[in-house]
Enzyme design. Structure first.
Site, PDB file in Angstrom:
ATOM      1  N   LYS A  81       0.825  -1.142  -0.029  1.00  0.00           N
ATOM      2  CA  LYS A  81      -0.118  -0.087  -0.101  1.00  0.00           C
ATOM      3  C   LYS A  81       0.932   1.176  -0.104  1.00  0.00           C
ATOM      4  O   LYS A  81       1.996   1.409   0.709  1.00  0.00           O
ATOM      5  CB  LYS A  81      -0.873   0.024   1.249  1.00  0.00           C
ATOM      6  N   SER A 156      -9.901   1.561   2.795  1.00  0.00           N
ATOM      7  CA  SER A 156      -9.182   2.327   1.937  1.00  0.00           C
ATOM      8  C   SER A 156      -8.093   1.614   1.177  1.00  0.00           C
ATOM      9  O   SER A 156      -7.492   2.221   0.137  1.00  0.00           O
ATOM     10  CB  SER A 156      -8.412   3.379   2.769  1.00  0.00           C
ATOM     11  N   SER A 180      -9.898  -0.890   7.002  1.00  0.00           N
ATOM     12  CA  SER A 180      -9.521  -0.902   5.657  1.00  0.00           C
ATOM     13  C   SER A 180      -8.564  -1.806   5.156  1.00  0.00           C
ATOM     14  O   SER A 180      -8.291  -1.969   3.626  1.00  0.00           O
ATOM     15  CB  SER A 180      -8.568   0.482   5.463  1.00  0.00           C
TER      16      SER A 180
END
Ligand code: GLN
Length: 478
Positions: A81, A156, A180
């Site tokens: 990420k 997210s 997330s």
């Protein structure tokens, strides 16, 4: 082996590498080329890295010489990420304000993965600064769900989920402040783990809500998530909230687990077919010998309002560092204050600004008692409530999300989007570990979409999560 290399799990790939069925380079190439091919449509990666031949060769040599005793992750290509620092690479947290920010050091988890010989395919798209549940808040375009490109992958960490679900990475890392990792895992048919607060160092993760944030893995199986967790966990002097491996007593359980189900929380707002899949998963677990216990978690009804006070408060504080002077985007105005205002006005997206305003408001001297302190007090009650519940049960189960992946634009009202987190935020507020495991599918507009079951355990009991998770997926872990 008949499966394409990029579709393998970590366990399968590690086995194939040791058996010399294929090389580290072949595995890398298989993942990289699919990732590249799919990215035009999915936008899962913000950047695909070129091959690091030295790292590939080192991993190959290690597997050749160490064989079975080489770390499981040696030579495994992963997606990371974009809010986790990899030295020498951009880490933008999908924000314009950090568009050109190059990480000056490795996050603790990256150090650990490098030590294990893992490889990095690229950095994945996300909601800006990890605020969101759909990846629609990225400054660099939305990510499509590989199961149905008219739908969101969740957020997210939507890019990290879509990268693995589309077989453009063997596994990945995300961060989880309120769901997330678990929510996009559920929407993309993956296993996702939010570790115990402090189990994984936050050093080198771009901070959002510091009392809530944890880095954690996405995988195609429970075994893969366990392998990644075992590699990245550990105490770190650079993160004073990190804890040693045995910080919490391991709860004593029998082979049959007592599964607590807070029925009062899962009555309303859940799609009927998703609820049916949940019920039949519970029945399956009962048939395996586990028992169901009715539990009550009354304060959980307030978890979402608690989270949406505490999280913006911490986010507004953490994001104060982006001031046009120290990091990232710098605009020069007539005065120092103008520098600050112009850099932040241009650099931050709409949702980020909304949270900064909300957080600043709940921390302001007139309202801190009414909102922030009250939410923190309620958080203590919630923790106690969970602790008490774990006297009568070993794990707590509910659906990860109220419904399967939704369409782009469907939750343009911020409050509708926040409701997506209703089940996941409690684990961040209490600091307890939680996992989402695929439990089945539902059909929307003739498309089959995955749904996930969510388990929570007491602090430090990730092993129990893996045990119950493996029962759901039918894996043999132990
Ligand atoms: N969806 C939640 C939010 O918008 C959680 C985000 C996260 O876990 N990073 O805050």
């Amino acid at each position: 082996m008949t499966k394409p290399l990029n579709e393998l799990t970590i366990t399968e790939a590690a086995k194939g590498l040791r058996a010399k069925d294929f090389t580290v380079r072949e595995l890398w190439d298989a993942c990289h080329s699919v990732a590249q091919e799919r990215n035009a449509e999915l936008n899962a990666y913000l950047e695909l890295f070129g091959v690091d031949t030295a790292a590939v060769e080192a991993a190959q040599t290690r597997i050749n010489t160490e064989g079975e005793s080489a770390p499981l992750l040696c030579g495994i290509p992963l997606a990371i990420k974009d809010n986790i620092l990899i030295e020498g690479h951009i880490a933008s947290a999908a924000s314009k304000i950090l568009e050109n920010y190059e990480a000056p050091y490795d996050a603790f988890v990256i150090e650990k993965l490098k030590e294990a010989g893992a490889l990095f395919l690229g950095r994945t798209n996300m909601d800006e600064f990890a605020m969101g549940s759909s990846t629609e808040h990225s400054a660099y375009g939305t990510v499509k769900n590989p199961y149905d490109v008219s739908r969101v992958p969740g957020g997210s960490s939507g890019g990290s989920a879509a990268a693995v679900a589309s077989n453009g990475a063997i596994a990945s890392l995300g961060t989880d402040t309120g769901g997330s990792i678990r929510q996009p895992a559920a929407h993309c048919g993956l296993v996702g783990l939010k570790p115990t607060y402090g189990a994984v160092s936050r050093s080198g993760a771009i901070a959002l809500g510091s009392s809530l944030d944890q880095i954690g893995p996405f995988g195609k199986s429970v075994a893969d998530v366990k392998a990644l967790f075992d590699t990245i966990k550990g105490e770190d002097p650079k993160d004073l909230t990190s804890i040693p491996a045995n910080a919490y007593p391991i709860p004593k359980t029998g082979n049959a687990l007592r599964i607590g189900v807070p029925r009062h929380l899962i009555k309303e707002g859940i799609d009927a077919d998703a609820l049916e899949v949940f019920e039949s998963t519970l029945t399956r677990l009962v048939n395996e010998g586990h028992t169901l216990v009715d539990i009550s978690l009354p304060t959980s009804s307030y978890a979402l309002p608690m989270y949406y006070v505490i999280m913006p408060a911490e986010a507004s504080t953490n994001l104060a560092r982006y001031d046009g002077m120290r990091y990232g985007l710098a605009r020069r105005g007539a005065t120092g204050l103008d520098d600050y205002l112009e850099s932040r006005t241009e650099g931050f997206g709409e949702e980020t600004k909304r949270r900064i305003l909300l957080g600043t408001f709940v921390l302001s001297s007139g309202y801190i008692d009414a909102y922030y302190r009250k939410a923190e007090a309620a958080r203590d009650v919630l923790r106690e409530e969970y602790r008490a519940a774990f006297v009568t049960c070993d794990v707590i189960a509910f659906p990860t999300t109220p419904s399967p992946a939704f369409k782009f634009g469907e939750k343009s009202d911020p409050v509708a989007m926040y409701l997506e987190d209703v089940f996941t935020v409690t684990a961040n507020l209490t600091g307890m570990p939680a996992i989402s495991v695929p439990m089945g599918t539902v059909v929307r507009e003739e498309t089959t979409l995955p749904v996930g079951i969510h388990f929570t355990t007491p602090h430090g009991a990730e092993e129990l999560l893996f045990k119950i998770g493996a029962e759901v997926t039918g894996e043999k872990l132990y």
